[in-house]
Design an enzyme around this catalytic site. Structure first.
Site, PDB file in Angstrom:
ATOM      1  N   THR A 103      -7.981   4.992  14.504  1.00 54.61           N
ATOM      2  CA  THR A 103      -6.976   4.341  13.671  1.00 54.61           C
ATOM      3  C   THR A 103      -6.308   5.372  12.769  1.00 54.61           C
ATOM      4  O   THR A 103      -6.947   6.283  12.270  1.00 54.61           O
ATOM      5  CB  THR A 103      -7.636   3.253  12.801  1.00 54.61           C
ATOM      6  OG1 THR A 103      -8.250   2.293  13.662  1.00 54.61           O
ATOM      7  CG2 THR A 103      -6.623   2.561  11.913  1.00 54.61           C
ATOM      8  N   ASP A 134      -8.526  -5.713  13.205  1.00 57.85           N
ATOM      9  CA  ASP A 134      -8.209  -5.867  11.786  1.00 57.85           C
ATOM     10  C   ASP A 134      -6.891  -5.224  11.390  1.00 57.85           C
ATOM     11  O   ASP A 134      -6.276  -5.617  10.398  1.00 57.85           O
ATOM     12  CB  ASP A 134      -9.320  -5.231  10.946  1.00 57.85           C
ATOM     13  CG  ASP A 134      -9.355  -3.715  11.122  1.00 57.85           C
ATOM     14  OD1 ASP A 134      -8.960  -2.992  10.186  1.00 57.85           O
ATOM     15  OD2 ASP A 134      -9.758  -3.244  12.197  1.00 57.85           O
ATOM     16  N   GLY A 156     -13.285  -3.520  13.781  1.00 60.35           N
ATOM     17  CA  GLY A 156     -12.341  -4.522  13.317  1.00 60.35           C
ATOM     18  C   GLY A 156     -12.933  -5.870  12.974  1.00 60.35           C
ATOM     19  O   GLY A 156     -12.562  -6.493  11.979  1.00 60.35           O
TER      20      GLY A 156
END
Length: 235
Positions: A103, A134, A156
Site C-alpha cells: 500500500t 480498507d 485490510g
C-alpha cells in the site's frame, strides 16, 4: 486496484475500487470527490467514469509482471491470500509481521493547518474476486478532519474492523490525546499484532508513523528541512 482521498477542511472525499486499467487510481478517486455528488465508484462504473474524464488508462496486461505471476502461483500453492511483495510460507502464521509495502499512503498539512490524506493499493495476492479492502473505506484506511490526517496499511479486514483511521481522530477529538498518543493506542489496542501501520500528521505539524509489524517503509519531510526515511523500528 483501489484508492481513496479525503480533504480534512471540508471532509469531502472520493474512493474507487475494482480498477484494472487506470494507471493512477488516486487521481480517479480525486475526480470522484471533485466531479460527482458521490463518494465511492467501483468496478465497471468506475472504469467508465475514468474514460469519460480522460484519465490515463492502459490494457490490464500492463500490470501483469512475471514477479506478480510467481507470487500468485506461490500463494495458490499454499492456498492462502497474502500481502503483496511478501513470500508465502505454510510455516508462517497469518499475523507474521510482514513489511506491509503493498500500500502507498500519504498525509499532508499546509501552513494554514489544512489537512489531507490519500491511500492507494493493489490489495492481497490471491484475494477473492470482488474483495474490497480498507484502502477505499473512509474511516478505515483513510481519514482526515480539522485535527489530523491518517493513512493506514496492513491487513485490510483488521483495519476495517478497528476503524483505524477514524479512531485516531476520535481519540484526539473526544479524549484530548495528542496525535502520537492516539495513533499509538489504536495501533497497539485496536488491531491484532502484526496487522497494521499508519502515517499521520496533525494540524500543528506533529508527525507519527507507528506500526505493530516487523517493519514499515515510511518517510516524512517538513518545510524547515527535516526529513526521515526508515523501515525498521527506531531507525
Amino acid at each position: 486496484m483501489e484508492a481513496s482521498i479525503m480533504d480534512g477542511k471540508t471532509k469531502r472525499c472520493g474512493a474507487v475500487s475494482g480498477l484494472t486499467t487506470v494507471v493512477n487510481p488516486i487521481s480517479l478517486a480525486r475526480l470522484v470527490m471533485e466531479k460527482t455528488p458521490h463518494i465511492y465508484l467501483a468496478f465497471d462504473a468506475a472504469e467508465a467514469f475514468a474514460r469519460a474524464h480522460g484519465v490515463e488508462t492502459v490494457d490490464s496486461s500492463h500490470f501483469i509482471t512475471p514477479e506478480n505471476i510467481a507470487r500468485l502461483k506461490q500463494a495458490k500453492e499454499f492456498n492462502r491470500v497474502q500481502l503483496d511483495y511478501t513470500v508465502p510460507s505454510p510455516k508462517v502464521p497469518d499475523n507474521c509481521g510482514d513489511s506491509q509495502i503493498g500500500t502507498v499512503g500519504c498525509v499532508a498539512v499546509d501552513s494554514a493547518g489544512n489537512l489531507a490524506s490519500a491511500t492507494s493499493t493493489g490489495g492481497y495476492v490471491n484475494k477473492m474476486v470482488g474483495r474490497i479492502g480498507d484502502t477505499p473505506v473512509i474511516g478505515a484506511g483513510t481519514y482526515a478532519n480539522h485535527l489530523c490526517a491518517i493513512s493506514a496499511t496492513g491487513k485490510g479486514e483488521d483495519i476495517i474492523r478497528g476503524t483505524v483511521a477514524r479512531d485516531v481522530a476520535a481519540l484526539m477529538e473526544y479524549k484530548g490525546l495528542s496525535l502520537t498518543e492516539a495513533a499509538a493506542y489504536v495501533v497497539d489496542q485496536s488491531v491484532p499484532r502484526g496487522s497494521c501501520g499508519l502515517v499521520a500528521v496533525s494540524a500543528n505539524g506533529e508527525v507519527t508513523m507507528p506500526f505493530n509489524t516487523t517493519g514499515m517503509f515510511r518517510a516524512c519531510a517538513s518545510e524547515d528541512g527535516y526529513s526521515e526515511i526508515a523501515i525498521w523500528p527506531n531507525n
